[in-house]
Every structure is written in structure tokens, then in C-alpha cells.
Write a protein that holds these residues in place. Structure first.
Motif, mmCIF file in Angstrom:
data_model
loop_
_atom_site.group_PDB
_atom_site.id
_atom_site.type_symbol
_atom_site.label_atom_id
_atom_site.label_comp_id
_atom_site.label_asym_id
_atom_site.label_seq_id
_atom_site.Cartn_x
_atom_site.Cartn_y
_atom_site.Cartn_z
ATOM 1 N N LEU A 46 -39.013 25.828 11.921
ATOM 2 C CA LEU A 46 -40.155 26.653 12.324
ATOM 3 C C LEU A 46 -41.185 26.736 11.202
ATOM 4 N N GLU A 47 -40.707 26.816 9.978
ATOM 5 C CA GLU A 47 -41.622 26.846 8.830
ATOM 6 C C GLU A 47 -42.387 25.524 8.723
ATOM 7 N N SER A 50 -44.981 25.427 11.412
ATOM 8 C CA SER A 50 -46.099 26.292 11.045
ATOM 9 C C SER A 50 -47.014 25.601 10.035
ATOM 10 N N ASN A 51 -46.417 24.950 9.062
ATOM 11 C CA ASN A 51 -47.200 24.222 8.057
ATOM 12 C C ASN A 51 -47.964 23.064 8.683
ATOM 13 N N LEU A 53 -48.992 22.894 11.704
ATOM 14 C CA LEU A 53 -50.032 23.484 12.541
ATOM 15 C C LEU A 53 -51.261 23.850 11.701
ATOM 16 N N ARG A 74 -54.073 26.529 20.022
ATOM 17 C CA ARG A 74 -53.468 26.596 18.689
ATOM 18 C C ARG A 74 -53.139 28.034 18.282
ATOM 19 N N GLU A 78 -49.481 29.461 17.137
ATOM 20 C CA GLU A 78 -49.231 30.139 15.858
ATOM 21 C C GLU A 78 -48.511 31.462 16.077
ATOM 22 N N THR A 79 -48.969 32.215 17.067
ATOM 23 C CA THR A 79 -48.349 33.503 17.381
ATOM 24 C C THR A 79 -46.901 33.320 17.826
ATOM 25 N N ILE A 81 -44.875 30.813 17.168
ATOM 26 C CA ILE A 81 -44.040 30.353 16.047
ATOM 27 C C ILE A 81 -43.703 31.532 15.132
ATOM 28 N N GLU A 82 -44.658 32.386 14.856
ATOM 29 C CA GLU A 82 -44.396 33.558 14.015
ATOM 30 C C GLU A 82 -43.349 34.473 14.659
ATOM 31 N N LYS A 85 -40.003 32.839 14.300
ATOM 32 C CA LYS A 85 -39.519 32.954 12.918
ATOM 33 C C LYS A 85 -38.957 34.347 12.656
#
Length: 126
Positions: A46-47, A50-51, A53, A74, A78-79, A81-82, A85
Motif C-alpha cells: 500500500l505504501e 501510494s508513492n 500514485l 486519483r 488516494e483516499t 489507499i490511506e 493503510k
């Protein structure tokens, strides 16, 4: 006729229950270690996502939902994925706490069982 090199101590019902409990805890410890490894890998993935993205220029990206990829804005990705995480981190924390509890219970049982049986019982993994 005595078998093996045992100390001749009699195993009581309570001792047997402690041995069984130790075995169950040992199995759970191995399960937890596997689950923790998987959770850490998920967190790392997931990290990485995120990177990646952050590096992309596109406003609409492909996001895997189940077994299909969907085009999703996008910001929404992002939301998501956060959120994923956060869930994974909380799960990892919970698993680490349970592992600590299991290790403590196993140490207590080792103390009891080694205190009674000494070298005639092996609770260590080789």
C-alpha cells in the motif's frame, strides 16, 4: 519397566492441560507470525502504491476492485489507499499485541512445566 530416560515424575491431569495449552499457544504463535508477515507485506504494498500514485500525472487511474480494474479519480484512490493503510496498520498492531500476550503465556507455562519436569520435557523448537 521405565521407558526412555524420563525422570519418573507422574503427569497429572493439570500438567497435561498445561502441555496441551502450550501446544495450542505455540500453534497460535506460528499463525500470528504468518499473519503479521502478510500484514507487513500488505502495508508495504500500500505504501508503494501510494508513492507510485504521487509520481503519476494522470487524473484518472486504474484501481483494482476485487478482480477487475476500474478507472477511478486519483483523489478517490488516494483516499481509499490511506483508509486501507489505516486498517492494515490497526490490524498489524492488534496482531502484535496478541503475539505479545501469547509469548507471555507460553513463558509462564514453560516456567511451570520446566519447574516440574526439568529436562524430561522439551518445549523448545529446534
Amino acid at each position: 519397566m521405565q521407558q526412555g530416560g524420563g525422570s519418573g515424575k507422574e503427569v497429572t491431569w493439570e500438567d497435561q492441560q498445561n502441555i496441551n495449552k502450550f501446544g495450542r499457544l505455540n500453534n497460535r504463535l506460528h499463525e500470528l507470525e504468518d499473519e503479521i508477515k502478510f500484514a507487513k507485506e500488505s502495508n508495504d504494498n500500500l505504501e508503494d502504491a501510494s508513492n507510485e500514485l504521487i509520481l503519476t500525472d494522470e487524473e484518472v487511474v486504474r484501481f483494482q476492485i476485487g478482480e477487475v480494474f476500474a478507472h477511478v479519480p486519483r483523489d478517490e484512490v488516494e483516499t481509499r489507499i490511506e483508509q486501507m493503510k489505516e486498517v492494515t496498520s490497526k490490524n498489524l498492531e492488534k496482531l502484535e499485541e496478541e503475539k505479545g500476550s501469547v509469548v507471555a503465556q507460553m513463558a509462564e507455562l514453560k516456567k511451570i512445566l520446566y519447574g516440574k519436569f526439568g529436562n524430561s520435557i522439551n518445549l523448545e523448537e529446534d
